[in-house]
Design a protein around this motif. Structure first.
Motif, PDB file in Angstrom:
ATOM      1  N   LEU A 256      51.346   6.665 105.043  1.00 56.24           N
ATOM      2  CA  LEU A 256      51.996   6.575 106.346  1.00 56.24           C
ATOM      3  C   LEU A 256      51.668   5.229 106.979  1.00 56.24           C
ATOM      4  N   ARG A 257      52.702   4.536 107.412  1.00 57.65           N
ATOM      5  CA  ARG A 257      52.472   3.202 107.974  1.00 57.65           C
ATOM      6  C   ARG A 257      52.971   3.073 109.402  1.00 57.65           C
ATOM      7  N   LEU A 258      54.039   3.804 109.745  1.00 57.37           N
ATOM      8  CA  LEU A 258      54.729   3.523 111.006  1.00 57.37           C
ATOM      9  C   LEU A 258      55.127   4.804 111.724  1.00 57.37           C
ATOM     10  N   LEU A 259      54.979   4.796 113.059  1.00 57.73           N
ATOM     11  CA  LEU A 259      55.582   5.812 113.924  1.00 57.73           C
ATOM     12  C   LEU A 259      56.692   5.120 114.698  1.00 57.73           C
ATOM     13  N   ASP A 260      57.906   5.631 114.595  1.00 54.20           N
ATOM     14  CA  ASP A 260      59.108   4.966 115.120  1.00 54.20           C
ATOM     15  C   ASP A 260      59.790   5.890 116.125  1.00 54.20           C
ATOM     16  N   LEU A 261      59.734   5.547 117.425  1.00 53.61           N
ATOM     17  CA  LEU A 261      60.265   6.405 118.481  1.00 53.61           C
ATOM     18  C   LEU A 261      61.110   5.605 119.466  1.00 53.61           C
ATOM     19  N   THR A 262      61.985   6.319 120.180  1.00 51.50           N
ATOM     20  CA  THR A 262      62.845   5.722 121.197  1.00 51.50           C
ATOM     21  C   THR A 262      62.266   5.994 122.579  1.00 51.50           C
ATOM     22  N   ASN A 263      62.084   4.936 123.368  1.00 52.50           N
ATOM     23  CA  ASN A 263      61.455   5.068 124.678  1.00 52.50           C
ATOM     24  C   ASN A 263      62.018   3.978 125.613  1.00 52.50           C
ATOM     25  N   CYS A 264      62.743   4.315 126.693  1.00 57.03           N
ATOM     26  CA  CYS A 264      63.124   5.666 126.982  1.00 57.03           C
ATOM     27  C   CYS A 264      64.390   6.030 126.192  1.00 57.03           C
ATOM     28  N   THR A 265      64.656   7.313 126.105  1.00 58.38           N
ATOM     29  CA  THR A 265      65.850   7.755 125.411  1.00 58.38           C
ATOM     30  C   THR A 265      67.078   7.368 126.223  1.00 58.38           C
ATOM     31  N   PHE A 266      68.221   7.508 125.599  1.00 55.17           N
ATOM     32  CA  PHE A 266      69.476   7.203 126.287  1.00 55.17           C
ATOM     33  C   PHE A 266      69.565   7.959 127.613  1.00 55.17           C
ATOM     34  N   ASP A 267      69.028   9.164 127.635  1.00 58.82           N
ATOM     35  CA  ASP A 267      69.171  10.017 128.815  1.00 58.82           C
ATOM     36  C   ASP A 267      67.992   9.923 129.775  1.00 58.82           C
ATOM     37  N   GLY A 268      67.016   9.038 129.479  1.00 64.14           N
ATOM     38  CA  GLY A 268      65.980   8.750 130.453  1.00 64.14           C
ATOM     39  C   GLY A 268      64.621   9.342 130.194  1.00 64.14           C
ATOM     40  N   HIS A 269      64.387   9.940 129.039  1.00 69.70           N
ATOM     41  CA  HIS A 269      63.075  10.521 128.760  1.00 69.70           C
ATOM     42  C   HIS A 269      62.101   9.422 128.345  1.00 69.70           C
ATOM     43  N   MET A 270      61.015   9.288 129.102  1.00 70.51           N
ATOM     44  CA  MET A 270      59.998   8.290 128.808  1.00 70.51           C
ATOM     45  C   MET A 270      58.735   9.001 128.320  1.00 70.51           C
ATOM     46  N   TYR A 271      58.200   8.516 127.216  1.00 72.13           N
ATOM     47  CA  TYR A 271      56.983   9.091 126.654  1.00 72.13           C
ATOM     48  C   TYR A 271      55.764   8.708 127.505  1.00 72.13           C
ATOM     49  N   ASN A 272      54.706   9.502 127.351  1.00 74.20           N
ATOM     50  CA  ASN A 272      53.385   9.087 127.812  1.00 74.20           C
ATOM     51  C   ASN A 272      52.844   8.208 126.690  1.00 74.20           C
ATOM     52  N   VAL A 273      53.242   6.944 126.687  1.00 71.49           N
ATOM     53  CA  VAL A 273      53.070   6.080 125.516  1.00 71.49           C
ATOM     54  C   VAL A 273      51.598   5.902 125.152  1.00 71.49           C
ATOM     55  N   ARG A 274      50.776   5.688 126.164  1.00 71.28           N
ATOM     56  CA  ARG A 274      49.351   5.495 125.860  1.00 71.28           C
ATOM     57  C   ARG A 274      48.765   6.728 125.174  1.00 71.28           C
ATOM     58  N   ARG A 275      49.091   7.902 125.682  1.00 72.94           N
ATOM     59  CA  ARG A 275      48.513   9.113 125.095  1.00 72.94           C
ATOM     60  C   ARG A 275      49.003   9.305 123.666  1.00 72.94           C
ATOM     61  N   VAL A 276      50.291   9.044 123.418  1.00 71.60           N
ATOM     62  CA  VAL A 276      50.808   9.188 122.057  1.00 71.60           C
ATOM     63  C   VAL A 276      50.043   8.271 121.111  1.00 71.60           C
ATOM     64  N   MET A 277      49.892   7.011 121.513  1.00 75.35           N
ATOM     65  CA  MET A 277      49.214   6.064 120.633  1.00 75.35           C
ATOM     66  C   MET A 277      47.736   6.429 120.482  1.00 75.35           C
ATOM     67  N   GLN A 278      47.106   6.818 121.567  1.00 74.95           N
ATOM     68  CA  GLN A 278      45.684   7.156 121.529  1.00 74.95           C
ATOM     69  C   GLN A 278      45.416   8.331 120.594  1.00 74.95           C
ATOM     70  N   GLU A 279      46.210   9.376 120.700  1.00 72.44           N
ATOM     71  CA  GLU A 279      45.970  10.561 119.870  1.00 72.44           C
ATOM     72  C   GLU A 279      46.329  10.311 118.405  1.00 72.44           C
ATOM     73  N   CYS A 280      47.384   9.540 118.167  1.00 75.29           N
ATOM     74  CA  CYS A 280      47.744   9.231 116.777  1.00 75.29           C
ATOM     75  C   CYS A 280      46.674   8.356 116.123  1.00 75.29           C
ATOM     76  N   LEU A 281      46.130   7.411 116.890  1.00 73.75           N
ATOM     77  CA  LEU A 281      45.089   6.538 116.348  1.00 73.75           C
ATOM     78  C   LEU A 281      43.799   7.308 116.074  1.00 73.75           C
ATOM     79  N   ALA A 282      43.614   8.446 116.748  1.00 74.24           N
ATOM     80  CA  ALA A 282      42.453   9.282 116.471  1.00 74.24           C
ATOM     81  C   ALA A 282      42.552   9.914 115.083  1.00 74.24           C
ATOM     82  N   ILE A 283      43.780  10.077 114.581  1.00 73.14           N
ATOM     83  CA  ILE A 283      43.994  10.661 113.252  1.00 73.14           C
ATOM     84  C   ILE A 283      44.147   9.561 112.202  1.00 73.14           C
ATOM     85  N   LYS A 284      44.884   8.503 112.569  1.00 73.00           N
ATOM     86  CA  LYS A 284      45.063   7.367 111.653  1.00 73.00           C
ATOM     87  C   LYS A 284      44.864   6.072 112.448  1.00 73.00           C
ATOM     88  N   PRO A 285      43.685   5.472 112.365  1.00 63.22           N
ATOM     89  CA  PRO A 285      43.341   4.346 113.255  1.00 63.22           C
ATOM     90  C   PRO A 285      44.151   3.077 113.040  1.00 63.22           C
TER      91      PRO A 285
END
Length: 903
Positions: A451-480
């Motif tokens: 696994l090399r990449l997480l590829d997401l849309t932010n914000c989506t066409f309809d306006g959904h914005m991720y909690n970007v820091r939390r997504v990256m923080q938790e993913c890095l806890a599994i794969k740094p």
């Protein structure tokens, strides 16, 4: 006004609220002058906004004092006249151009004009840009007018810009002024000021409390500088100190300060430093040079006949093109990369400098300009970061450019699903739990290293914005060492709003980078490890807010933005932003990706517009984005609270766009009773998904229109243009271009449409009403289920894991290049139904992308299921890429699939 401070409008609508308040003051003054109102009401209205007025240069202390004197002298007519002049000056920005707007008296001396009037003296009719400088000092307020006068004396006719000083005397006032006044683009801090404001105004609390700037042991000028940079990173901040300036300048905290001065021993140098700081942001290296190039006499012997415009303006047949576009367009065209114009593929001059300035402005380490749109930016990033056999976790609903990028690189997509909004025929965003499950599944299969990449849309066409820091923080806890690609095509503007910046890739990366460097981060990690214990179960990891090991993390973040979609760039202008500690390991690959995808003949005007868009956003982006937010909230209120419009149309709130489980703060909507700036900020910080207020989903199915039909009606009959539709909605977007006049036009059009519906229902009788009800039901109730990605056929799974769903899409895609291995099956008919029931399985040979929703519902190698076929059959859109109605679904022949599966 005081009651409004509890409402979200007090901050998010601060610009128009201020103008509206002055219009109200004018109305009250006129009423008093006409003996139809009370002086007390006028005085109360002025007092309510007095604290906020101190944060703006205009109308300033002199005009406000004059207004107070006229009221005190019972000069009702004079007060009304002055109030109207102030109000009109604010509305038209005339105070930036005319000295008379600043002076109490009508007669002006000629010597004052050059001092205050924002006009250049070298070229008649030119106007020097105007801005405001915030001075934070510890002197008594009685001294401020004299100090402001001394500062104005530093102005010179040759100065390229004109600024007005604003003086405040506390941490709180400085913070509020920077937040509320977008014209402030430079700040001068003199040490020794207190924390508390001399005012006890509600507006202070409404701004300060949600932003968390509380009094503490460190109330130094450096602390204030860091706080100001947090909300407005584009500000130039200067520090004045009468202590050891050498020591202060060497403090790491001084990174927030542009320059440190010893006391005020060099006031002219301070003035020049302020102008130089603005000039550094105002400069547009490529665009400036393009203008110079257009003014030079050039002989062209290259392959671009329209350069210099001779083939156009000398023609009797196409001269109208030249008249339409203007001479400069052709004078600025060239296929040369010398003479200062530089090469986009290998920039070494003005393009290189422009990209470096864009990196500074957008908080990146590197920026690539792209002239083929963000579709190309995405493909460049995917190609540079992924190799054949690499695995990428990808939002199945992302833009088609990501899917095509996977085909080109041979990477294996591991598709994850966004939460569905079936009622509106659209998808939201991918839950963090879904992403973590994918990571943990790959780890269980022993494939996490692939696994090399997480590829997401932010914000989506309809306006959904991720909690970007939390997504990256938790993913890095599994794969740094996981790399993140955030497609922010629609939200590049968000960088310039403190309200939205933490939800952007670069904003979240900066916050995460700061946390990684903090001394306490390792202790946080070790504390959680102790709580989880050795070898925690997946359920425990899914339930926990995971913290990565700061010693192992490699922060690698990429962001693409369609600069043309939300900033002042020409269509197809895009940027690729990089914040990657290991960029040196992929830099050569990035250059190869640029060579692969970028044109060798890029449009000069596009590159110039990217340069200018950066300049604008650095110097006025904060105010422009605030205006876009204001416009969006005014549209939401105008539609949802209008007694007639709201019968047939409705703009969806956050509670209708985001399920409650993803709104941990409990936030429901911007217009909900009790919603404040504080509740909005809390939601932005805490919620898993957040709704960008500038993106408004207008439900039109309740008015009997499908999305495509309503979009056409608005465009053809009323001159209102939209981008995106769904089965029963259209998307309204506010941007830095919109005005309140646009809001008024939209409201009038919706009222007219609603009146037409009412008349038709009234005149048509029971039959018409029954037909209307049936149409609404078909659009709002009888909606098709949204299909999830099924799976790749085993023949196109490559070396995928036993329980993980990634696939070899590249092989399936190119297999279909051989027409002999493909077949067509009609979508409607017995053969399709039989294949679904009895087999053999139908395997898609290509991408099928309906617009809307605009993402692939079939990809090469995917097994088609009843769910997908049912959705296709219920689609009522005209545009479906990859599907030929006359021939049917393009499939890989069963025999070919079977033969490949046996190998």
């Amino acid at each position: 006004m005081e009651n409004e401070t509890t409402h979200i409008d007090q901050f998010l609508l601060i610009h128009s609220v201020r103008n509206d308040c002055w219009r109200e003051i004018t109305t009250l003054a006129d009423a008093w002058a006409a003996n139809r109102g009370e002086r007390a009401a006028l005085e109360a209205a002025i007092a309510a906004g007095a604290a906020a007025e101190e944060y703006h240069a205009y109308p300033g202390a002199r005009l406000l004092a004059a207004l107070a004197e006229r009221i005190a002298a019972n000069d009702a007519g004079g007060a009304a006249m002055l109030a109207r002049r102030i109000s009109n000056g604010l509305l038209t920005h005339a105070y930036r151009k005319r000295l008379s707007e600043w002076d109490v008296h009508e007669e002006l001396s000629s010597t004052e004009v050059a001092d205050v009037l924002p006009h250049g003296t070298a070229e008649a009719g030119s106007r020097r840009p105007y801005f405001e400088v915030l001075y934070v000092n510890s002197q008594p307020a009685a001294r401020w007018p004299a100090l402001a006068t001394e500062l104005r004396k530093l102005r010179r006719p040759e100065d390229p810009f004109v600024y007005e000083p604003i003086l405040v005397g506390s941490f709180e006032d400085a913070f509020c002024a920077a937040a509320l006044n977008p014209d402030i683009i430079s700040v001068v801090l003199a040490e020794g000021f207190p924390y508390r404001s001399r005012h006890d105004a509600p507006i202070l609390r409404s701004v300060l409390d949600p932003l968390g700037e509380e009094e503490g042991p460190d109330m130094s000028a450096l602390r204030l500088a860091r706080s100001l940079k947090r909300i407005r990173p584009e500000l130039d901040i200067y520090l004045l100190s009468d202590r050891q300036v050498e020591k202060i300048a060497g403090d790491p905290a001084a990174d927030a300060v542009r320059r440190v001065f010893y006391a005020v021993e060099e006031p002219l140098e301070m003035h020049l430093a302020i102008l130089e700081g603005v000039q550094a942001r105002y400069e547009t290296p490529f665009f400036d040079n393009l203008k110079k190039y257009a003014r030079r006499p050039i002989g062209t012997f290259h392959a671009l006949p329209i350069a210099r415009g001779k083939s156009v303006f000398k023609s009797d047949w196409i001269r109208d093109m030249g008249e339409f576009y203007g001479l400069n367009l052709f004078l600025a065209e060239s296929s040369a990369t010398t003479g200062g114009l530089d090469s986009l593929l290998e920039p070494t001059g003005t393009i290189k400098r422009s990209q470096e300035m864009a990196a500074r402005a957008f908080g990146a380490d590197h920026v690539f300009f792209v002239t083929n749109g963000t579709s190309t930016s995405n493909k460049m990033a995917v190609q540079a970061l992924l190799a054949p056999g690499d695995i990428a976790i990808v939002d199945r609903n992302c833009h088609k450019s990501h899917h095509y990028g996977m085909v080109l690189t041979g990477a294996q997509p591991y598709y994850v699903e966004a939460f569905p909004m079936t009622e509106y025929s659209m998808y939201g965003a991918v839950p963090l739990a879904t992403i973590k499950r994918a990571l943990l599944s790959l780890r269980a299969e022993g494939r996490l290293d692939r696994l090399r990449l997480l590829d997401l849309t932010n914000c989506t066409f309809d306006g959904h914005m991720y909690n970007v820091r939390r997504v990256m923080q938790e993913c890095l806890a599994i794969k740094p060492d996981l790399i993140f690609l955030w497609d922010e095509a629609w939200s590049g503007f968000a960088r310039f709003s403190p309200f939205l910046r933490p939800r952007t890739a670069m904003g979240a990366a900066a916050d995460l980078e700061e946390w990684l460097r903090a001394p306490g981060s390792i202790k946080e990690y070790e504390r959680q490890q102790a709580e989880l214990g050795k070898n925690p179960a997946d359920d425990a990891l899914l339930a926990a807010h995971l913290i990565p090991d700061p010693r192992l993390v490699r922060l690698r973040v990429y962001q693409t933005n369609s600069t043309h979609k939300s900033m002042s760039a020409i269509r197809q202008g895009s940027m690729l932003l990089v914040k990657d500690v290991d960029f040196h390991t992929v830099e050569a690959q990035f250059h190869e990706a640029v060579f692969t995808h970028a044109s060798t003949s890029p449009n000069q005007q596009l590159i110039g517009s990217l340069d200018v868009a950066r300049r604008q956003m650095e110097l006025e982006g904060y105010g422009l984005v605030m205006n876009a937010l204001e416009i969006a909230l005014k549209i939401r209120r105008a539609v949802n609270e209008h007694p007639l419009i709201s019968k047939y149309f409705h703009i969806l709130g956050a509670d209708e766009m985001i399920p409650g489980i993803y709104r941990q703060s409990g936030f429901t909507d911007y217009l909900a009773p009790g919603s404040t700036w504080a509740t909005a900020v809390k939601a932005m910080r805490e919620d898993e998904f957040y709704l960008d207020p500038t993106r408004m989903t207008l439900v039109c199915g309740t008015a009997g229109f499908d999305g495509t039909q309503f979009k056409g009606l608005l465009a053809n009959e009323y001159g209102i243009q939209l981008n995106k539709t769904s089965r029963n909605s259209v998307l309204l977007q506010s941007n830095i271009n919109n005005t309140r006049s646009d809001v008024a036009h939209l409201v009038r059009v919706l009222v007219e449409i609603c009146r037409g519906i009412e008349k038709r229902l009234a005149d048509g009788g029971e039959g018409e009403r029954a037909t209307f009800a049936k149409r609404v039901k078909s659009l709002m109730t009888d909606v098709p289920d949204l299909p999830n990605f099924s799976h790749f056929h085993e023949a196109f799974r490559g070396d995928a894991g036993r329980t993980t769903p990634e696939g070899d899409m590249r092989t399936a895609f190119f297999k279909a290049y051989d027409a002999s291995v493909c077949e067509y099956v009609p979508l409607i008919g017995a053969e399709c139904d039989r294949r679904l029931r009895e087999g053999p399985e139908m395997v898609s040979a290509n991408f099928v992308i309906p617009y809307p929703p605009g993402f692939p519902i079939m990809v090469p190698g995917q097994v088609l299921t009843q769910e997908t076929i049912d959705f296709m059959r219920k689609l009522d859109v005209k545009e479906i890429h990859g599907y030929e109605r006359a021939r049917g679904l393009k499939l890989v022949k069963p025999g070919v699939v079977a033969a490949k599966a046996k190998r």
